[in-house]
Design an enzyme around this catalytic site. Structure first.
Site, short mmCIF file in Angstrom:
data_model
loop_
_atom_site.label_atom_id
_atom_site.label_comp_id
_atom_site.label_asym_id
_atom_site.label_seq_id
_atom_site.Cartn_x
_atom_site.Cartn_y
_atom_site.Cartn_z
CG HIS A 1 -4.13 -0.75 -8.58
ND1 HIS A 1 -3.16 -1.43 -9.34
CD2 HIS A 1 -3.65 0.20 -7.79
CE1 HIS A 1 -2.29 0.40 -9.08
NE2 HIS A 1 -2.52 0.67 -7.86
CD GLU A 2 -1.83 -4.53 -3.95
OE1 GLU A 2 -2.27 -4.47 -2.49
OE2 GLU A 2 -1.05 -5.16 -4.33
N GLY A 3 -7.01 -2.17 -2.78
CA GLY A 3 -8.68 -2.12 -1.33
C GLY A 3 -8.46 -0.92 -2.33
CD GLN B 1 -6.43 1.10 1.84
OE1 GLN B 1 -6.02 1.24 2.53
NE2 GLN B 1 -6.83 0.31 0.55
NE ARG C 1 -4.23 -1.67 1.73
CZ ARG C 1 -5.50 -2.74 1.75
NH1 ARG C 1 -5.02 -2.09 2.78
NH2 ARG C 1 -5.92 -3.59 1.70
#
Lengths: 611, 611
Positions: free
Chosen positions: B459-461, B466, B315
């Site tokens: 992407h990546e959450g 978040q 992240r």
């Protein structure tokens, strides 16, 4: 809500469009004729525009060299078909007199009907520039110029452009260097000049959608010393047809000296050809001489005044384009959120993995992103239709009301252009976000809407230019009377809303915000120094716009609370969207206004070397 | 400022990177070795990445069918060359032990060095996933798994992926249905399973940049009844090589049953291949049987825990990607603003059209847009390097400090990922705006930065995930100790800044804002109901992020005021950027926090039919 039901609500339940039929100009119209126009446009947009929106993005305009060495533009078949259907509908002449083959339609209804095309495919376009071009000629042209150049645009035979910018002078028209030399003061089509220069960013500057193209070109007539007059005062306006025509409007068979130099390849809005044009470089010599043949419109040196005559409507149209892209994204993401399943609710209810996933729309944050889009786009649409109605007021109301409408339009136009450009772009970003990874692919339409929409803060006057216009000119003009008029209308809304229990808190908030804007306007100009006053013109415009849209929502909420019997589906969403705007958006103005109020010079004073 | 001088300022003048060399792990390093790494990466990025950034956008990955009927991915030559140069640099193993061929570099310096690649061409990529994959194996793999699968990624021979998402389950990992069936518990490479399922959004899931690809795949092992365990508890993690290998790491010549099903065609970030992969559908049968061969990592049902081990660094890397795109746009628009002439100054000085036009950078609104970009991007970079240093603290400081670093990272990671994703995207939009119409064309790089950057909120959450992580978990965990630690560090900065006349007003503003965040966090959870507390998690995160970045700028301003002798060029910009952030940005938190504080349910309660 469909766009149609939203338009019906705004036009009729709110703006009482039918009342316009009491004016002589619109006396032959009725709710039925208005509906028929909307029906037709909705159908053409659905059939000829929407299915090809992705196609015009992927098959963007390209050039081919033809035997004479010049370039032609190749467009998809769909663009030709859409243009033909649009011309066929009569919408090009919607606002014109019956005697000129027009419909004498109120601008309000014309703007609403054109919305369908914007939402279906903004870049196939609805011939905005052609109409603007011909409208300008109807005001400033000679009878023959109207007959030859305007009428043949209204009837769809020819298309039009506006040629302002040059490569070295984007927004700064005083620096244009296209030069016009008198050839024959007595040509029946108008004093004939030869033009030489380059024009940049010309939308639809070259294509074969129509038999001819009528360029309106800003150029400078040199003084007796052969020098161009510096500044905007030297600018005149010319009609420069792509192909020369006679006084009967027939093509003479002679190509004018206007050549396509190249296309701009854009981030979005790719269905519209954007060109660099060379005027008078000799690629198509006329009578053996280089120089594009152009006919003066009006008096010399009055070019900018003529051109800016049409600016309010052009800017409202840009705001409408931004709004329709926003609404298209809202609709796509709403549909996606209602069908795609993903994840589980927050809290105890979501803990059981044996339960099936819920639909996206059941998550609070997805609802937040949907409601924000609704509040931005429908609020913007309401403001734009309000402005469109002011155009009708300006042209058909009694003198006092027409003057009020004119002044209100002056103040509201920068907002109507800039606010949707910024906020409906943000709406498109939220539409992508709702789609997650899928929204980032070209398999879904939302990424294209976002790309297309990014243009609207740039063309027809950038955000910065709109802001200088608002704070530097519009709120000051005629001793601030435009701002006072607007404040008066907002205050009237506040007073009505104060009578409604459901709206009293919003009314208070709006009153406070309006007071802040007034005080901050004063504070910005307290030193009388434009450098200080205008250093934060954009944050001022952002705040001003939020107050105006809050007012618009409060107006709609009044309709919804007063009129709960009618158009129920629309009314159900009005109060939550109003509350959203007042709770989540209006409070943002404080951060924007404080730098204006304190005439903060942090940015203006930043030394260049420190960046 | 160049990126290098900004990094030097942050690493050395602020974060005292050299002090890390006092730790045993980094004892052989020095300012010189750190500089050498930065020099090398800067050079490779300049030579092998930057010149090809547009190329990888226009020549996006495509597929070809090969004789066996499967698809191969074709990438530009430049991507192969860039990958080779990156592997050659040793950066893949930057953080690894000397005994494993690594550099034992602090993560802080590794992250700073990788920044050059992100800025030069984010989508050619810096092999982030390969490093993350191999790092995970170093923690959770057996010795042989490390030796075969991790070492061959660190040395550049193979590449790695992370296969989490499935078409029906984007962010919702509990709903994955890829199934793993035990084949041989005693395979030397780990308990051997056969996997069947589809994985979506797999970056670099297929290519020929390397000899082999090591997929890390989340899948479920069915229970004795043959059913998959619902929820995340059922998930295990497997190594699934594209080509099978023996215990010595040599290819056996057998292709594993992993097939490319298709590519995703994206809005941006086009240099990176994004794939849909089919596992175990029988296209490449192994020993005559369908099913992709995979080796279990760690214990069954612990897959998510293993995978999330690497999440903080992943992240931070996304935040860094967003920031580098932001800085690339800042640099491009600054250069443009310094050279392009347009218009004249506001006020009397601008009235004379005989004067030549001024450069864009002489207009206040252009400076505002430049300073905003600087404040967003350099502020974000500072936060990210601060987080990177916390990673080093977590791994190499004494127990108490390491634990503090761990907790701070838990709280800061959602901010470090989300804040740059949102605000450096806005920076890219401002970079376009400064370019005017030119910025909207593909002749200038800024439109690509903006498109590329739009991915980072997804992407990546996603942003929403978040935000739930921050307000729903991180500020509460261990009785709120992470939030208290952060507040303690911010308060320490405020105290130091209160001693400086130039910063005392900022210190007061930050103290007030910090107090607001604390109070609002309490208010959000006052009813203990997650549905209410989390209804406005995203506005909470936006405000939280602004407070954190304001703190970061105040930290930098302290360096600038204390240390005016050093690195003068950087210091000159620090105070104006700090003032910009405190005057123009920090006040925005009020609007975001008020809906969190009041647990506003306007969005959450919106009836679906009212949209």
């Amino acid at each position: 809500m469909t766009l149609r039901s939203t338009l019906d609500f705004l036009l009729h339940d709110w703006l009482k469009a039918e009342a316009l039929t009491q004016r002589p100009r619109f006396a032959e119209h009725s709710r039925q004729t208005f509906d028929a126009v909307l029906d037709t446009c909705e159908r053409i947009a659905r059939e000829k525009y929407a299915p090809f929106n992705r196609l015009v993005d992927t098959e963007e305009p390209r050039t081919e060299t033809v035997p004479d060495g010049s370039l032609r533009v190749v467009l998809p078949r769909a663009t030709h078909d859409a243009r033909a259907a649009y011309a066929e509908s009569g919408m090009l002449a919607a606002a014109q007199d019956y005697e000129h083959g027009g419909m004498q339609l109120p601008y309000l209804v014309e703007a609403a009907a054109n919305a369908f095309f914007g939402k279906a495919s903004i870049s196939i376009g609805s011939s905005l520039l052609t109409v603007g071009n011909a409208n300008l000629l109807m005001v400033h042209g000679t009878d023959l110029q109207k007959q030859v150049f305007a009428a043949n645009q209204f009837n769809g035979r020819w298309a039009g452009t506006m040629c302002l910018s040059e490569p070295q002078a984007g927004s700064s028209l005083s620096d244009i260097t296209t030069r016009a030399t008198l050839e024959d003061p007595n040509d029946p089509l108008g004093p004939r000049y030869r033009l030489r220069g380059n024009k940049m960013w010309i939308s639809s500057g070259e294509h074969e959608l129509t038999e001819n193209i009528v360029h309106l070109v800003l150029a400078k007539i040199p003084g007796p010393d052969g020098k161009l007059i510096p500044g905007v005062k030297g600018i005149s306006l010319f009609i420069v047809p792509k192909k020369l025509v006679d006084a009967q409007g027939q093509l003479t068979g002679v190509r004018n000296d206007v050549a396509l130099a190249g296309l701009n390849h854009k981030l979005g809005w790719r269905g519209t050809t954007n060109t660099l044009l060379n005027f008078g470089e000799g690629q198509f010599k006329v009578d053996g001489q280089a120089g594009a043949v152009g006919y003066l419109i009006g008096e010399p040196h009055q070019g900018l005044r003529c051109m800016f005559h049409m600016m309010n409507e052009a800017r409202i149209a840009i705001g409408m384009a931004a709004t329709m892209l926003g609404l298209a994204g809202y609709e796509a993401s709403l549909e996606y959120a209602k069908t795609r399943t993903q994840g589980r609710p927050v809290g105890a209810a979501g803990k059981d993995p044996n339960q099936p996933p819920v639909r996206l729309i059941e998550h609070a944050d997805i609802k937040r992103m949907l409601l924000a889009q609704k509040a931005y786009c429908e609020g913007a649409l309401a403001l734009l239709l309000y402005c469109a109605k002011l155009v009708d007021e300006q042209h058909t109301a009694d003198e006092a009301a027409a003057d009020e409408a004119r002044l209100l339009l002056e103040v509201l136009t920068p907002v109507a252009k800039s606010w949707p450009s910024e906020n409906c772009l943000e709406a498109n970003s939220l539409a992508i976000q709702i789609h997650g990874g899928y929204g980032y692919t070209r398999d879904f339409p939302v990424e294209q809407y976002w790309r297309d929409n990014r243009l609207n803060m740039i063309h027809e006057g950038t955000h910065g230019i709109q802001a200088m216009d608002l704070l530097g000119r519009k709120v000051l003009m005629e001793n601030g009377r435009g701002l006072q008029l607007l404040a008066g209308r907002i205050t009237a809304t506040i007073e009505r809303a104060s009578q409604q229990a459901a709206l009293v808190e919003h009314a208070k908030a709006l009153a406070k915000s309006l007071g802040r804007v007034g005080a901050v306007t004063q504070a910005a100009w307290a030193t009388g120094n434009p450098t200080e006053a205008l250093a934060n013109a954009v944050p001022y415009m952002q705040a001003f716009g939020h107050v105006v849209i809050a007012w618009t929502w409060l107006e709609l909420a009044l309709v919804a609370t007063a009129d709960a019997s009618k158009n129920e589906a629309n009314l159900q969403g009005v109060l939550p969207a109003t509350t959203y705007f007042f709770h989540y958006e209006l409070p943002k103005i404080d951060a924007w206004l404080r730098v204006v109020e304190s005439r903060d010079m942090t940015c203006a004073n930043m030394p260049e070397a420190a960046f």
